[in-house]
Design a protein around this motif. Structure first.
Motif, PDB file in Angstrom:
ATOM      1  N   THR A  22       4.688  -8.374  -7.288  1.00 29.87           N
ATOM      2  CA  THR A  22       4.407  -6.691  -7.315  1.00 29.87           C
ATOM      3  C   THR A  22       5.756  -5.640  -8.027  1.00 29.87           C
ATOM      4  O   THR A  22       7.199  -5.511  -7.660  1.00 29.87           O
ATOM      5  CB  THR A  22       5.119  -7.102  -5.852  1.00 29.87           C
ATOM      6  OG1 THR A  22       5.731  -8.723  -5.529  1.00 29.87           O
ATOM      7  CG2 THR A  22       3.731  -7.193  -4.438  1.00 29.87           C
ATOM      8  N   ALA A  23       6.988  -7.977  -9.123  1.00 31.73           N
ATOM      9  CA  ALA A  23       7.055  -7.069  -9.835  1.00 31.73           C
ATOM     10  C   ALA A  23       7.992  -5.538 -10.535  1.00 31.73           C
ATOM     11  O   ALA A  23       8.417  -5.014 -10.339  1.00 31.73           O
ATOM     12  CB  ALA A  23       7.853  -7.836 -11.042  1.00 31.73           C
ATOM     13  N   TYR A  24       6.488  -5.618 -10.965  1.00 29.45           N
ATOM     14  CA  TYR A  24       7.003  -3.827 -11.427  1.00 29.45           C
ATOM     15  C   TYR A  24       6.931  -2.950 -10.735  1.00 29.45           C
ATOM     16  O   TYR A  24       7.002  -1.815 -10.709  1.00 29.45           O
ATOM     17  CB  TYR A  24       5.287  -4.223 -12.440  1.00 29.45           C
ATOM     18  CG  TYR A  24       5.126  -2.791 -12.960  1.00 29.45           C
ATOM     19  CD1 TYR A  24       5.636  -2.454 -13.577  1.00 29.45           C
ATOM     20  CD2 TYR A  24       3.681  -1.907 -12.113  1.00 29.45           C
ATOM     21  CE1 TYR A  24       5.066  -1.013 -15.085  1.00 29.45           C
ATOM     22  CE2 TYR A  24       3.340  -0.638 -13.257  1.00 29.45           C
ATOM     23  CZ  TYR A  24       4.267   0.143 -13.713  1.00 29.45           C
ATOM     24  OH  TYR A  24       3.766   1.296 -14.744  1.00 29.45           O
ATOM     25  N   ILE A  25       5.961  -3.077  -9.639  1.00 27.37           N
ATOM     26  CA  ILE A  25       6.083  -2.072  -8.616  1.00 27.37           C
ATOM     27  C   ILE A  25       7.209  -2.183  -7.745  1.00 27.37           C
ATOM     28  O   ILE A  25       7.574  -0.572  -7.842  1.00 27.37           O
ATOM     29  CB  ILE A  25       4.781  -2.904  -7.061  1.00 27.37           C
ATOM     30  CG1 ILE A  25       3.225  -2.713  -7.678  1.00 27.37           C
ATOM     31  CG2 ILE A  25       4.892  -1.039  -5.938  1.00 27.37           C
ATOM     32  CD1 ILE A  25       2.767  -1.310  -8.621  1.00 27.37           C
ATOM     33  N   ARG A  26       8.523  -2.960  -7.245  1.00 34.30           N
ATOM     34  CA  ARG A  26       9.209  -2.637  -7.321  1.00 34.30           C
ATOM     35  C   ARG A  26       9.867  -2.296  -8.372  1.00 34.30           C
ATOM     36  O   ARG A  26      10.910  -1.067  -7.830  1.00 34.30           O
ATOM     37  CB  ARG A  26       9.862  -3.992  -7.099  1.00 34.30           C
ATOM     38  CG  ARG A  26       9.357  -4.741  -5.980  1.00 34.30           C
ATOM     39  CD  ARG A  26       9.982  -6.331  -5.965  1.00 34.30           C
ATOM     40  NE  ARG A  26      11.541  -6.183  -5.631  1.00 34.30           N
ATOM     41  CZ  ARG A  26      12.139  -6.479  -4.123  1.00 34.30           C
ATOM     42  NH1 ARG A  26      11.404  -5.970  -3.559  1.00 34.30           N
ATOM     43  NH2 ARG A  26      13.016  -6.421  -4.361  1.00 34.30           N
ATOM     44  N   ARG A  59      17.619   2.967 -14.119  1.00 34.60           N
ATOM     45  CA  ARG A  59      16.564   3.029 -15.182  1.00 34.60           C
ATOM     46  C   ARG A  59      17.868   0.777 -15.856  1.00 34.60           C
ATOM     47  O   ARG A  59      16.772   0.246 -16.047  1.00 34.60           O
ATOM     48  CB  ARG A  59      17.335   3.797 -16.666  1.00 34.60           C
ATOM     49  CG  ARG A  59      16.121   3.025 -18.289  1.00 34.60           C
ATOM     50  CD  ARG A  59      16.769   3.346 -19.460  1.00 34.60           C
ATOM     51  NE  ARG A  59      15.581   3.350 -20.043  1.00 34.60           N
ATOM     52  CZ  ARG A  59      16.028   3.487 -21.494  1.00 34.60           C
ATOM     53  NH1 ARG A  59      17.675   3.556 -21.889  1.00 34.60           N
ATOM     54  NH2 ARG A  59      15.426   3.734 -22.169  1.00 34.60           N
ATOM     55  N   ASP A  60      18.743   1.312 -15.206  1.00 34.47           N
ATOM     56  CA  ASP A  60      19.513  -0.178 -15.800  1.00 34.47           C
ATOM     57  C   ASP A  60      19.064  -1.310 -14.992  1.00 34.47           C
ATOM     58  O   ASP A  60      19.484  -2.258 -15.205  1.00 34.47           O
ATOM     59  CB  ASP A  60      21.442   0.209 -15.417  1.00 34.47           C
ATOM     60  CG  ASP A  60      21.627   1.177 -16.970  1.00 34.47           C
ATOM     61  OD1 ASP A  60      20.433   0.967 -18.219  1.00 34.47           O
ATOM     62  OD2 ASP A  60      22.880   1.712 -17.098  1.00 34.47           O
ATOM     63  N   LEU A  61      18.882  -0.973 -14.172  1.00 33.00           N
ATOM     64  CA  LEU A  61      17.858  -1.574 -13.352  1.00 33.00           C
ATOM     65  C   LEU A  61      17.085  -2.782 -13.058  1.00 33.00           C
ATOM     66  O   LEU A  61      16.443  -3.325 -12.407  1.00 33.00           O
ATOM     67  CB  LEU A  61      18.013  -1.329 -11.682  1.00 33.00           C
ATOM     68  CG  LEU A  61      19.957  -1.183 -10.918  1.00 33.00           C
ATOM     69  CD1 LEU A  61      19.520  -0.118  -9.132  1.00 33.00           C
ATOM     70  CD2 LEU A  61      20.425  -2.656 -10.836  1.00 33.00           C
ATOM     71  N   VAL A  62      16.357  -2.342 -14.061  1.00 33.51           N
ATOM     72  CA  VAL A  62      14.988  -1.739 -13.734  1.00 33.51           C
ATOM     73  C   VAL A  62      14.684  -3.300 -15.049  1.00 33.51           C
ATOM     74  O   VAL A  62      15.424  -4.062 -15.902  1.00 33.51           O
ATOM     75  CB  VAL A  62      13.786  -0.882 -15.538  1.00 33.51           C
ATOM     76  CG1 VAL A  62      11.963  -1.795 -16.354  1.00 33.51           C
ATOM     77  CG2 VAL A  62      13.655  -0.008 -14.645  1.00 33.51           C
ATOM     78  N   LYS A  80       9.105   0.313 -10.200  1.00 35.76           N
ATOM     79  CA  LYS A  80       8.440   1.168 -10.424  1.00 35.76           C
ATOM     80  C   LYS A  80       9.309   2.776  -9.368  1.00 35.76           C
ATOM     81  O   LYS A  80       9.503   3.778  -9.776  1.00 35.76           O
ATOM     82  CB  LYS A  80       6.835   1.588 -11.384  1.00 35.76           C
ATOM     83  CG  LYS A  80       6.804   2.730 -11.669  1.00 35.76           C
ATOM     84  CD  LYS A  80       5.514   2.806 -11.459  1.00 35.76           C
ATOM     85  CE  LYS A  80       5.037   4.218 -12.076  1.00 35.76           C
ATOM     86  NZ  LYS A  80       3.182   4.181 -12.373  1.00 35.76           N
ATOM     87  N   SER A  81       9.215   1.725  -8.807  1.00 37.52           N
ATOM     88  CA  SER A  81       9.534   2.744  -7.736  1.00 37.52           C
ATOM     89  C   SER A  81      10.768   2.709  -7.178  1.00 37.52           C
ATOM     90  O   SER A  81      11.123   4.469  -7.341  1.00 37.52           O
ATOM     91  CB  SER A  81       9.339   1.436  -5.770  1.00 37.52           C
ATOM     92  OG  SER A  81       7.899   1.220  -5.803  1.00 37.52           O
ATOM     93  N   ARG A  82      11.604   2.190  -7.854  1.00 40.17           N
ATOM     94  CA  ARG A  82      12.855   3.082  -8.079  1.00 40.17           C
ATOM     95  C   ARG A  82      12.874   4.005  -8.799  1.00 40.17           C
ATOM     96  O   ARG A  82      14.198   4.965  -8.417  1.00 40.17           O
ATOM     97  CB  ARG A  82      14.117   1.559  -8.445  1.00 40.17           C
ATOM     98  CG  ARG A  82      14.017   0.745  -7.675  1.00 40.17           C
ATOM     99  CD  ARG A  82      15.117  -0.980  -8.043  1.00 40.17           C
ATOM    100  NE  ARG A  82      15.240  -1.905  -7.156  1.00 40.17           N
ATOM    101  CZ  ARG A  82      14.645  -2.776  -7.051  1.00 40.17           C
ATOM    102  NH1 ARG A  82      14.098  -2.917  -8.334  1.00 40.17           N
ATOM    103  NH2 ARG A  82      14.580  -3.704  -6.444  1.00 40.17           N
ATOM    104  N   VAL A 114       1.084  -1.018  -0.116  1.00 38.22           N
ATOM    105  CA  VAL A 114      -0.038  -0.168   0.096  1.00 38.22           C
ATOM    106  C   VAL A 114       0.684   1.069   0.069  1.00 38.22           C
ATOM    107  O   VAL A 114       1.013   2.507  -0.868  1.00 38.22           O
ATOM    108  CB  VAL A 114      -1.298   0.174   1.484  1.00 38.22           C
ATOM    109  CG1 VAL A 114      -2.064   1.438   1.687  1.00 38.22           C
ATOM    110  CG2 VAL A 114      -1.946  -0.956   1.144  1.00 38.22           C
ATOM    111  N   TRP A 115       1.321   1.206   0.391  1.00 37.44           N
ATOM    112  CA  TRP A 115       2.672   2.722   0.903  1.00 37.44           C
ATOM    113  C   TRP A 115       3.186   2.574  -0.108  1.00 37.44           C
ATOM    114  O   TRP A 115       3.553   3.479  -0.803  1.00 37.44           O
ATOM    115  CB  TRP A 115       4.245   2.676   2.715  1.00 37.44           C
ATOM    116  CG  TRP A 115       4.519   3.547   2.688  1.00 37.44           C
ATOM    117  CD1 TRP A 115       6.273   3.281   2.137  1.00 37.44           C
ATOM    118  CD2 TRP A 115       3.879   4.816   2.672  1.00 37.44           C
ATOM    119  NE1 TRP A 115       6.284   4.541   2.773  1.00 37.44           N
ATOM    120  CE2 TRP A 115       4.966   5.696   2.855  1.00 37.44           C
ATOM    121  CE3 TRP A 115       2.841   5.333   3.404  1.00 37.44           C
ATOM    122  CZ2 TRP A 115       4.747   6.825   4.027  1.00 37.44           C
ATOM    123  CZ3 TRP A 115       2.709   6.783   4.098  1.00 37.44           C
ATOM    124  CH2 TRP A 115       3.982   7.636   3.429  1.00 37.44           C
ATOM    125  N   ALA A 116       3.809   1.546  -0.730  1.00 35.43           N
ATOM    126  CA  ALA A 116       4.603   1.693  -2.285  1.00 35.43           C
ATOM    127  C   ALA A 116       3.528   2.517  -3.131  1.00 35.43           C
ATOM    128  O   ALA A 116       3.910   3.423  -3.976  1.00 35.43           O
ATOM    129  CB  ALA A 116       5.331   0.131  -3.324  1.00 35.43           C
TER     130      ALA A 116
END
Length: 730
Positions: free
Chosen positions: A431-435, A473-476, A437-439, A373-375
């Motif tokens: 949650t892979a996409y949320i992680r 971006r490279d970590l996506v 995008k969060s970065r 939720v917080w992310a």
């Protein structure tokens, strides 16, 4: 499902029978007046001033202890002030004594004699150390969790033995039994009128009447699960399914906050499907009216549950209601940012901004869902705040929540004792996409902070953030990196859209980071890199706009997900278009000035390529302007820009030694009132208010805008550069 709290009878039995307010002393005043002291009996915790049978402290004793505590604190504060004054006085005396003795130091002790030398040394050494941060406290109740910061007086009160136990069991102290309200049916009389007062209360039966039969609701909930919206990760679907089944077994026993959550789920689903033109269950009636009715029921449930007070499901319900309002329009809405800020404040009051690992009384399941939720809330906070032109509400120093683990709903649940380890980033989970995008969002948050900051910054700071953005971006994960559409035929549409979303976020971050140096590059070649980045990123954004528009047409890869783009992406397209317009207006000949560096010239796109990009975007805005005010503004701005460029080209072809006419002479051919090659109405021929169009993304007074344009029809068009500069300064 949340259980209702049993009301406690605080009045004596006689006062309760007569419906009188009881003073809760033994015997009470009402019984004494009637000479019925012998019949004054209490049920429950007992009257005021007495120790209850279970040995707990009475209210009078608690008040005495609190008063004693307050006196101790005041006394301690006075002693500290006196000690500081004495120390300052001793320091002055010591200085005077040194001067008097001709430089010979005569020690004047300001340390109490009760302290040994070793203790004094330890105290002095401890002054240079930073005390550990107070972790705060998370008060857990059956109705939900409430976070108390370590600096708040109630957190100190929680530490006082004897007081916290009594207050925890006597939350209604000072109210008669008739005045005690159920937490799920709070009357708004004590709440701010604007937040909770403008509504007519509804009974539980009336709230439930808004739901059709279960088979119909089942279909809409199933559609919600299939939306693949990123925000759906806030719900753990196996647990939600169990709560949903329990609700239909005993509808009237459900908590109103959970009912608000259900209504919000239905509203979001029907809003999205209505935008795509997909058929909806006929039992709901007309789609527009059904969405409006469901949204009002969501708000009604939130109000009657008192969403300003922490409780189970309230944060999620309020956030989903915010998304209901977000999906109402394809344009930016300032009201959504207000709602989101309220949801964030409620989440902070509930402790969502602190990582659950600090609080052992939170279960692994509950803690992981709070991270999700917080992310999501942090991401929407940055995006929507930037969209409406205000700083974000959540700063990095205010929170310490870790990212949710890369695991799916099926891997954990309410009975989980220990969470499974996070899967590798290459594996796509819930949650892979949320992680990923969060970065990126964390870096964009820093960039937006710089955009709104009034503090000076160096160009080296900008370049450092630029490097951080590239590294992030490279970590996506590879699965979420943009790729040509001809390589995406076997990929699901939601995955393609997520790639575009991350790519647009990255390119927007580049634009915002380097935008302030776009105007200075013509006088200082040091900033040529910033111009290159801005123009490259803007072109990429508008190229993605064209790709997405083409693929969301009938027969395209993304036709079934044609609710994309939303107002957030439209704002990105406008930003990119205005940056290109600004560059074209500042350098109308297409030749870079102030620099002959071949490397820089190699990466700057040709003028013809920029014009082609603008024309494509112009055609797309023209197709979308009937349903979006923001698209209409983009269409008008690009129309005027292309009109000006065409005028310049005709001027250059007819160039003579005479002084060229001013740009304000548009009343003649080829842009006369009767002849309009771009197809816009005459009142849109002025540039005077274009610079403000992105500063007011919603609730624009179009009549006032028309008047301003008409009154400024004869103004000098040479102001174009300044106006567009304001438009992109967001």
């Amino acid at each position: 499902m949340e259980k209702k709290r049993t009301r406690v009878q605080l009045s004596c039995t006689a006062c309760r029978a007569r419906k009188l307010k009881c003073c809760r002393t033994h015997p009470c005043t009402n019984c004494l007046k009637r000479d019925e002291a012998g019949t004054c009996t209490f049920i429950g915790r007992g009257p005021r001033g007495k120790t209850s049978s279970n040995g707990r402290t009475s209210p009078t004793q608690v008040q005495d202890r609190l008063q004693h505590l307050e006196n101790l604190i005041l006394s301690f504060t006075q002693q500290q002030q006196q000690q500081q004054q004495q120390e300052r006085s001793n320091s002055v005396s010591e200085h005077q004594q040194v001067v008097k003795n001709g430089g010979q130091i005569t020690p004047v002790s300001s340390v109490p004699s009760s302290l040994a030398f070793g203790e004094v040394q330890q105290a002095q050494e401890g002054e240079s150390e930073t005390p550990p941060p107070d972790p705060g406290r998370l008060v857990v109740r059956e109705t939900g969790m409430r976070y108390i910061d370590g600096a708040h007086w109630s957190a100190i009160l929680e530490e006082i033995s004897g007081v916290k136990e009594y207050l925890r069991d006597n939350e209604e102290m000072g109210l008669s039994d008739e005045e005690v309200e159920d937490e799920e049916m709070v009357r708004p009389s004590n709440a701010p009128t604007l937040l909770l007062g403008l509504h007519q209360e509804m009974t539980m039966d009336e709230l439930l009447d808004g739901l059709p039969a279960r088979p119909v609701v089942d279909r809409v909930v199933a559609m919600f699960v299939g939306l693949m919206e990123p925000t759906t990760v806030m719900l753990h679907f196996p647990t939600f399914q169990k709560q949903y089944n329990q609700f239909w077994q005993r509808p009237k026993e459900v908590s109103i906050s959970w009912l608000a959550l259900l209504y919000a789920v239905l509203t979001i689903t029907m809003s999205v499907y209505m935008r795509t033109g997909e058929p909806l269950p006929a039992e709901f009636g007309e789609a527009d009216e059904a969405v409006q009715r469901l949204r009002q029921l969501t708000a009604q449930c939130l109000v009657q549950s008192n969403y300003t007070v922490p409780g189970r499901f309230k944060v999620e319900a309020l956030f989903f209601y915010t998304m209901c309002e977000f999906f109402r329009s394809e344009d930016a809405q300032v009201g959504v940012s207000f709602l989101l800020n309220m949801a964030i404040r409620l989440a902070m009051r509930s402790g969502y901004h602190r990582d659950p690992q600090h609080f052992p009384n939170i279960s692994p399941y509950e803690g992981e869902m709070r991270r999700r939720v917080w992310a999501i809330m942090r991401q929407l906070d940055v995006l929507i705040s930037f969209q409406v032109g205000v700083p974000r509400g959540i700063q990095d120093w205010q929170q310490d929540v870790e990212l949710p683990r890369n695991i799916s709903d099926e891997e954990f649940g309410e009975s989980t004792v220990e969470l499974p380890p996070s899967r590798p980033e290459t594996e796509l989970s819930t949650t892979a996409y949320i992680r990923g995008k969060s970065r990126l969002m964390a870096v964009f948050g820093k960039i937006s902070d710089l955009a709104y900051s009034r503090d000076p910054m160096t160009y080296d700071d900008i370049l450092a953030l630029d490097r951080q953005l590239e590294e992030t971006r490279d970590l996506v994960p590879t699965a979420f990196k943009i790729r040509p559409l001809d390589q995406c035929f076997v990929d699901p549409s939601y995955l393609i859209l997520r790639r575009y979303t991350l790519e647009l976020l990255y390119q927007k971050a580049r634009c915002v980071l380097h935008r302030r140096y776009l105007g200075e590059v013509h006088t200082n070649p040091r900033y040529a890199y910033s111009r290159q980045v801005c123009m490259s990123a803007s072109k990429e954004i508008l190229r993605h706009q064209a790709d997405i528009y083409h693929e969301t047409q009938p027969g395209g890869l993304l036709y079934r997900d044609r609710q994309f783009p939303n107002s957030l992406q439209t704002a990105d397209y406008l930003l990119a278009a205005m940056i290109i317009c600004l560059d074209l207006s500042q350098n109308p000949t297409g030749t870079p000035t102030g620099s002959t560096d071949e490397d820089v010239a190699a990466v700057i796109r040709s003028r013809e390529e920029l014009l082609a990009t603008i024309k494509t975007s112009h055609r797309i805005f023209e197709q979308q302007r009937r349903r979006s005010a923001d698209a209409q503004k983009g269409y008008v701005a690009l129309t005027i820009m292309l009109r000006r460029i065409n005028f310049q080209q005709q001027e250059s072809q007819q160039l003579t030694s005479a002084q060229p006419p001013p740009y304000g002479s548009w009343n003649g051919q080829p842009y006369s009132i009767g002849v309009d090659p771009m197809g816009i109405t005459p009142e849109y021929q002025s540039l005077d208010v274009i610079g403000e169009m992105l500063d007011a993304p919603t609730n624009l007074d179009w009549n006032l805008w028309d008047q301003q344009m008409q009154s400024a029809a004869n103004a000098d068009v040479g102001l174009w550069g300044d106006n567009i500069s304001e438009a992109v300064n967001i």
